[in-house]
Design an enzyme around this catalytic site. Structure first.
Site, short mmCIF file in Angstrom:
data_model
loop_
_atom_site.label_atom_id
_atom_site.label_comp_id
_atom_site.label_asym_id
_atom_site.label_seq_id
_atom_site.Cartn_x
_atom_site.Cartn_y
_atom_site.Cartn_z
N LYS A 208 -27.02 0.68 -0.33
CA LYS A 208 -27.67 0.19 -1.55
C LYS A 208 -29.05 0.82 -1.76
O LYS A 208 -29.62 1.43 -0.84
CB LYS A 208 -27.74 -1.34 -1.48
CG LYS A 208 -26.35 -2.02 -1.47
CD LYS A 208 -26.48 -3.55 -1.50
CE LYS A 208 -25.11 -4.21 -1.55
NZ LYS A 208 -25.22 -5.70 -1.64
N TYR B 151 -19.10 -5.23 -10.05
CA TYR B 151 -19.33 -6.60 -9.61
C TYR B 151 -18.75 -7.63 -10.59
O TYR B 151 -19.23 -8.77 -10.65
CB TYR B 151 -20.83 -6.84 -9.42
CG TYR B 151 -21.36 -6.29 -8.11
CD1 TYR B 151 -20.91 -6.80 -6.89
CD2 TYR B 151 -22.32 -5.28 -8.08
CE1 TYR B 151 -21.39 -6.31 -5.68
CE2 TYR B 151 -22.81 -4.79 -6.87
CZ TYR B 151 -22.34 -5.31 -5.68
OH TYR B 151 -22.83 -4.83 -4.47
N PHE C 90 -26.86 -15.09 -9.64
CA PHE C 90 -27.50 -13.86 -9.12
C PHE C 90 -26.99 -12.59 -9.77
O PHE C 90 -27.43 -11.49 -9.42
CB PHE C 90 -27.31 -13.79 -7.60
CG PHE C 90 -25.87 -13.76 -7.12
CD1 PHE C 90 -25.14 -12.58 -7.10
CD2 PHE C 90 -25.24 -14.93 -6.68
CE1 PHE C 90 -23.82 -12.55 -6.66
CE2 PHE C 90 -23.92 -14.91 -6.25
CZ PHE C 90 -23.20 -13.71 -6.23
N ARG D 4 -17.27 -4.85 8.04
CA ARG D 4 -17.96 -6.12 7.77
C ARG D 4 -18.69 -6.60 9.03
O ARG D 4 -19.78 -7.18 8.94
CB ARG D 4 -16.96 -7.19 7.31
CG ARG D 4 -16.22 -6.86 6.01
CD ARG D 4 -17.04 -7.05 4.77
NE ARG D 4 -17.36 -8.42 4.48
CZ ARG D 4 -17.91 -8.83 3.33
NH1 ARG D 4 -18.19 -7.94 2.37
NH2 ARG D 4 -18.21 -10.08 3.13
N ARG E 107 -27.49 -5.28 8.52
CA ARG E 107 -28.34 -6.14 7.68
C ARG E 107 -29.45 -6.80 8.49
O ARG E 107 -30.57 -6.98 7.99
CB ARG E 107 -27.47 -7.17 6.96
CG ARG E 107 -26.73 -6.54 5.77
CD ARG E 107 -25.65 -7.43 5.23
NE ARG E 107 -25.17 -7.00 3.92
CZ ARG E 107 -24.03 -7.43 3.38
NH1 ARG E 107 -23.27 -8.29 4.03
NH2 ARG E 107 -23.64 -6.99 2.19
N ASN F 62 -29.74 -6.24 0.46
CA ASN F 62 -29.22 -6.36 1.83
C ASN F 62 -28.55 -5.08 2.35
O ASN F 62 -27.61 -5.14 3.13
CB ASN F 62 -28.30 -7.58 1.93
CG ASN F 62 -27.14 -7.52 0.95
OD1 ASN F 62 -26.99 -6.55 0.23
ND2 ASN F 62 -26.32 -8.56 0.95
N HIS G 177 -23.02 -2.56 1.09
CA HIS G 177 -21.84 -3.27 0.60
C HIS G 177 -20.64 -2.80 1.41
O HIS G 177 -20.56 -1.62 1.76
CB HIS G 177 -21.58 -2.94 -0.89
CG HIS G 177 -20.17 -3.28 -1.31
ND1 HIS G 177 -19.80 -4.55 -1.66
CD2 HIS G 177 -19.05 -2.53 -1.37
CE1 HIS G 177 -18.50 -4.55 -1.94
NE2 HIS G 177 -18.01 -3.33 -1.77
N GLU H 133 -11.85 -0.57 -5.15
CA GLU H 133 -13.22 -0.06 -5.16
C GLU H 133 -13.25 1.45 -4.87
O GLU H 133 -14.05 2.17 -5.47
CB GLU H 133 -14.05 -0.83 -4.12
CG GLU H 133 -14.28 -2.28 -4.56
CD GLU H 133 -14.91 -3.17 -3.49
OE1 GLU H 133 -15.10 -4.36 -3.78
OE2 GLU H 133 -15.21 -2.67 -2.38
P1 RTP Z 1 -21.26 -7.08 -0.77
O1 RTP Z 1 -20.18 -7.45 -1.77
O2 RTP Z 1 -22.49 -6.48 -1.39
O3 RTP Z 1 -20.73 -6.32 0.39
O4 RTP Z 1 -21.79 -8.42 -0.13
P2 RTP Z 1 -20.96 -9.66 0.35
O5 RTP Z 1 -19.49 -9.45 0.19
O6 RTP Z 1 -21.48 -9.99 1.72
O7 RTP Z 1 -21.46 -10.75 -0.67
P3 RTP Z 1 -20.85 -11.18 -2.09
O8 RTP Z 1 -20.58 -12.63 -2.03
O9 RTP Z 1 -19.74 -10.26 -2.49
O10 RTP Z 1 -22.09 -10.95 -3.05
C1 RTP Z 1 -22.38 -9.67 -3.55
C2 RTP Z 1 -23.86 -9.42 -3.45
O11 RTP Z 1 -24.54 -10.30 -4.32
C3 RTP Z 1 -25.79 -10.64 -3.76
N1 RTP Z 1 -25.90 -12.07 -3.62
N2 RTP Z 1 -26.98 -12.72 -3.85
N3 RTP Z 1 -28.88 -14.77 -4.24
C4 RTP Z 1 -27.70 -15.07 -3.74
O12 RTP Z 1 -27.42 -16.16 -3.39
C5 RTP Z 1 -26.73 -14.01 -3.61
N4 RTP Z 1 -25.47 -14.14 -3.22
C6 RTP Z 1 -24.93 -12.92 -3.22
C7 RTP Z 1 -25.88 -10.00 -2.40
O13 RTP Z 1 -26.66 -8.82 -2.50
C8 RTP Z 1 -24.45 -9.66 -2.06
O14 RTP Z 1 -24.38 -8.56 -1.21
MG MG Z 2 -18.60 -8.80 -1.61
#
Ligand code: RTP
Ligand code: MG
Length: 143
Positions: free
Chosen positions: A11, A51, A59, A87, A104, A114, A117, A128
């Protein structure tokens, strides 16, 4: 276990901190092979589409603004159980909850910025990968 492919993004925060090489090293040390890689600066439309599953969440707008704030590296990783393996080395979404030694935990401090991704399932990985790469940009190992 099966050989899988997964999709990864370094990122804008991690690219800005000159962490591309360090993070690629983590992938390779974990047995994940890079089959495709490029630097891009995502458009608003590209980030919103990527997204789409998060559209409407509180968010979402901040996430799109962040992901378009600077260049990112996008890559296809291959290896044993690659989706889960990636992951695991990434760590939890919120760096505060991420296990020691994960990307992270070591390279990020905010849930909103963070570092990486990684696809969360083989189905999302395929979608993706196709979102960012054509078939001929993905180069399987020959040796
Ligand atoms: P990613 O998709 O980026 O790999 O991350 P992830 O699966 O661990 O998390 P996901 O639930 O898919 O959320 C995508 C990205 O959104 C941001 N986020 N911010 N402020 C918040 O509560 C919040 N929750 C999610 C994070 O940058 C996350 O990586
Ligand atoms: Mg995700």
């Amino acid at each position: 276990m099966a050989i899988q492919r997964t999709f990864s993004i370094i990122k804008p925060d991690a690219v800005a901190k000159n962490l591309i090489g360090a993070i690629y090293s983590r992938f390779e040390s974990a047995g994940l092979t890079i089959l495709a890689s490029k630097m891009i600066h995502m458009s608003q439309e590209q980030a919103e589409g990527f997204y789409a599953e998060h559209k409407g969440k509180p968010f979402f707008d901040g996430l799109v603004a962040f992901m378009t704030s600077g260049p990112v590296m996008v890559q296809v990783l291959e290896g044993e159980n690659a989706v889960l393996a990636n992951r695991e080395i990434m760590g939890s979404t919120n760096p505060a909850d991420a296990a020691r030694g994960t990307i992270r935990a070591d390279y990020a401090t905010e849930v909103s910025e963070n570092a990486v991704h990684g696809s969360d399932a083989t189905e999302s990985a395929a979608r993706e990968i196709a979102y960012f790469f054509t078939d001929d940009e993905v180069c399987p190992r020959t040796r």
